[in-house]
Each structure stands twice: as C-alpha cells, then as structure tokens.
Design an enzyme around this catalytic site. Structure first.
Site, short mmCIF file in Angstrom:
data_model
loop_
_atom_site.label_atom_id
_atom_site.label_comp_id
_atom_site.label_asym_id
_atom_site.label_seq_id
_atom_site.Cartn_x
_atom_site.Cartn_y
_atom_site.Cartn_z
N HIS A 142 0.84 -1.19 0.00
CA HIS A 142 0.00 0.00 0.00
C HIS A 142 0.88 1.25 0.00
CE1 HIS A 142 -4.03 -1.89 1.06
NE2 HIS A 142 -3.17 -2.90 1.06
N ARG A 228 5.37 -14.60 24.01
CA ARG A 228 4.99 -13.67 25.08
C ARG A 228 3.94 -12.66 24.62
NH1 ARG A 228 10.68 -14.07 26.28
NH2 ARG A 228 10.96 -15.24 28.22
N ASP A 276 -6.84 -12.57 -3.17
CA ASP A 276 -6.09 -11.31 -3.21
C ASP A 276 -5.55 -11.07 -4.63
OD1 ASP A 276 -5.15 -8.95 -2.07
OD2 ASP A 276 -3.26 -9.82 -1.40
N GLY A 311 -0.25 -8.31 -3.79
CA GLY A 311 -1.35 -9.16 -4.23
C GLY A 311 -0.84 -10.52 -4.67
#
Length: 385
Positions: A142, A228, A276, A311
């Site tokens: 992005h 953790r 995607d 993608g």
C-alpha cells in the site's frame, strides 16, 4: 412460466453432504432441491453437469482480473470485467477490492459499486475497501503517502455505501481507526476486518469487542504470533468469533503455517480462502500499475521492484486444489473454505454458500482434478470451456 432445470452430476456436494448420481433442480435463479437422477421428471430440462457440482466459490478479496485493477478502473465496466474474469475459475460471488487510494477514487468506487448492484452485474456481491486507514508499519504494497486516519467524511462515505450494498467489508488498523468508529460501522451491518496492523493481542481483542468480525489475509501484514505477545495472528486464532481470510498460494503463507493455523483456529469463526488477485488473472500480462508504481509478474509472484509482495497471482479453484492436495484437507472442507465459510463471514449464509432449497442457484462444475468445467450464477451458465 419458466421451465425447471436439473443439472446432473456424478457427485454433488451441497455444502454438508455428498449426493451420488443426482441433480440440482432450480428455477427462476433459486435452488429447489437435489434429487436422485431417477426422480427427475420429464418436464424438467436436463443438463449434464459432469464429475463434481459444488457451491459456487465466494471470494471476499479480489483486487482485479482480466487486465483490470479496480484502483485503475473504478467503474461498473471495470467491476464487470473483474467478475467475468474470476467466473472462469468458479467464483460466483466476489467483493471487488479497492487498495488504499485517495478519497476521490474511493468515492468513485463506491458510486460504481452501487451502480453495479442496480445493474445486477453477474458475480458482484459488494465491495471490500482495504484501506486507506491502515498502519504505516505494516503497509505492505500500500502506498504510504495515501495511508491516513479515518475522518468523519470517510466514515460517512462508508456508512452510505454499507446501506446500499448487500455486502461491504472494510479493512482497518487500530492505528488509524478508533473503537467508536468501529462500533458505528459494525452497527450498520458492515463487516469490519483487522489488517495491515501492528496491533497487540489485547488491542485486537478490544476491537473485536467493538465489532470487528474478520481478519484480512492471515499472517500477512500483521503482528506475528510470539510466545509472550501473541499479536494479531494469535488473536485471530484464539478468538472464536473471528473469521480470517487466507491466501493459499503457497507463497504468501508457507503450507506448514497454513496447516498449523487450521489446526489451531478456535471456532465458531472459520478460516476461509481469498485470492487477493490482481489484474493479471485470466491474462498473460507480465506487469501492471498500482498508484503509479509498476508491479511485476514473475514465477507466480506479483511484486514491487523492491520485491515486496503486491497481491497474488492465483484463482480460487487453484486455492482449493492447494489446500486439498498439499495440505491434505478433505475435499469437502476445501470446498467449504471457498464457499460456506466466506458466506458466513459476511453474513450472507442464508442465501449463498450452500446448495439448499431457497438458496441462489450458484454452482461450480469441476472435473476429477478439480479444474473448472462450468460456472453458474443465478441459474445461468456464465462460463463453460
């Protein structure tokens, strides 16, 4: 008066059970039932379906196809081209997905989506707005210049779109969207998804309490599972109400990680398949443009010039084959991951995702090797090789 039709298959999977030597009977775009072949009346039109008939695939994350990327062509014609490209691979319902872009492009996409619904574009289910309200730290492909916090005008636009479409998914990150904004979105029936985020386990759970329902492309662009700090991945697997999309191309997620996630996922929320997919699906193009940046298609991968995945280069039928053949999932579970589970995720499981009486007559016809031999949407054959 229309004539009832019977699509005959050697095996039919209705989403729950198998039926041998049977037919799906449908009329006026709706399923009437599944009958043994010997019970098909002479008044019905008989159609040879082939080896396997299954519920049509539902893809909730589709950026493009047929040489069209939604960001570059946010129009009804663009949406129709994307839907037609994926119908060749068994997808009967999809959410064309807008990757992070300007408010102007988002507005144009919303308008096109509303018009596509009015025109009843075959295969169009709604929209998926993936950004721009994400985390810069987990931006993936992005454009960082376009990532920003959600403002009132963004929220109003999304809410107006949600009222007009049958399904709307919005991927957000807690870094850019408040719990109060999520409450408003979820209350309007919009599927809010967490993705592209560094959110901790506790923050993710807080947003689930606010109304988040799904997780966008599990493992990718999110805080990982640690011993953790379980992170976003841990929250996705440990939170029963969450559904999670998975890009099953063997590149975005290693098969061993896919298998571990499927074994670990707490229900009733499920892991479902997404492609995607980008514009190359159904074509031989080797590059394309996203937000002015070139994306390269090489050896099954789509990447920016720096190697960042952008993608996926896979269709839904190929995803089904991978989880069945590589992960060893039973065929019926692989098929559910591409149909029933995504329908549940966006709350359309009362009309799509199963071959049951009253459901939409959306089917995929497969051969023994799980390659598509026919795609039916609303009782009409839209693809046959």
């Amino acid at each position: 008066m229309t004539q009832k039709k019977a699509l005959i298959g050697s095996r039919i999977f209705d989403g729950s059970d198998w039926h041998d030597n049977a037919a799906v009977v449908f009329d006026s775009g709706k399923i009437l039932g599944i009958l043994p072949v010997e019970q098909i009346s002479s008044e019905m039109e008989k159609i040879d379906g082939g080896e396997i008939i299954a519920p049509g695939f539902i893809d909730l994350q589709v950026n493009g196809g047929g040489s069209v990327l939604l960001n570059e062509e946010p129009t009804v014609d663009g949406i129709a081209t994307i839907c037609a490209a994926h119908a060749k691979f068994g997808t009967t319902s999809l959410l064309p997905t807008l990757i992070t872009d300007t408010f102007e492009i988002t507005s144009r996409t919303v308008a096109a989506g509303i018009e596509a619904k009015q025109q009843a574009v075959p295969g169009f289910l709604g929209l998926h707005l993936e950004g721009p309200h994400l985390s810069l730290a987990r931006k993936g492909a992005h454009d960082p210049k376009l990532i920003r916090p959600m403002e009132d005008e963004d929220l109003d636009l999304i809410l107006s779109c949600g009222l007009a479409l049958d399904a709307l998914m919005v991927t957000i990150a807690p870094e850019s969207v408040t719990p109060e904004q999520v409450i408003r979105l979820a209350s309007a029936g919009i599927t809010v998804s967490l993705g592209h985020t560094e959110a901790s386990y506790d923050i993710a759970r807080l947003y689930v309490h606010a109304g988040v329902r799904t997780v966008t492309h599990l493992f990718n662009a999110m805080s990982p599972l640690g011993h953790r700090e379980p992170g976003m991945v841990g929250a996705a697997l440990d939170t029963g109400s969450l559904y999670a999309g998975l890009i099953a191309d063997g590149i975005h997620v290693h098969p061993a990680a896919m298998g571990a996630a499927l074994r670990a996922k707490t229900g009733p929320g499920k892991i479902f398949l997404v492609t995607d997919a980008m514009s190359p699906i159904g074509t031989d193009i080797t590059s394309f443009t996203l937000n002015g940046r070139e994306i390269l298609r090489r050896d099954g991968r789509l990447t920016l010039e720096d190697g960042t995945l952008a993608g996926a280069d896979i269709d839904m039928a190929a995803c089904v084959r991978l989880v069945h053949e590589t992960l060893g999932l039973p065929l019926e579970e692989a098929l559910r991951m591409a149909s029933a589970y995504p329908a549940e995720a966006v709350q359309i499981s009362g009309s799509k995702g199963l071959l049951k009486p009253g459901f939409d007559a959306d089917f995929v016809v497969l051969d023994a090797s799980l390659h598509v031999q026919g795609t039916w949407i609303g009782g009409s054959c839209v693809y046959q090789p």
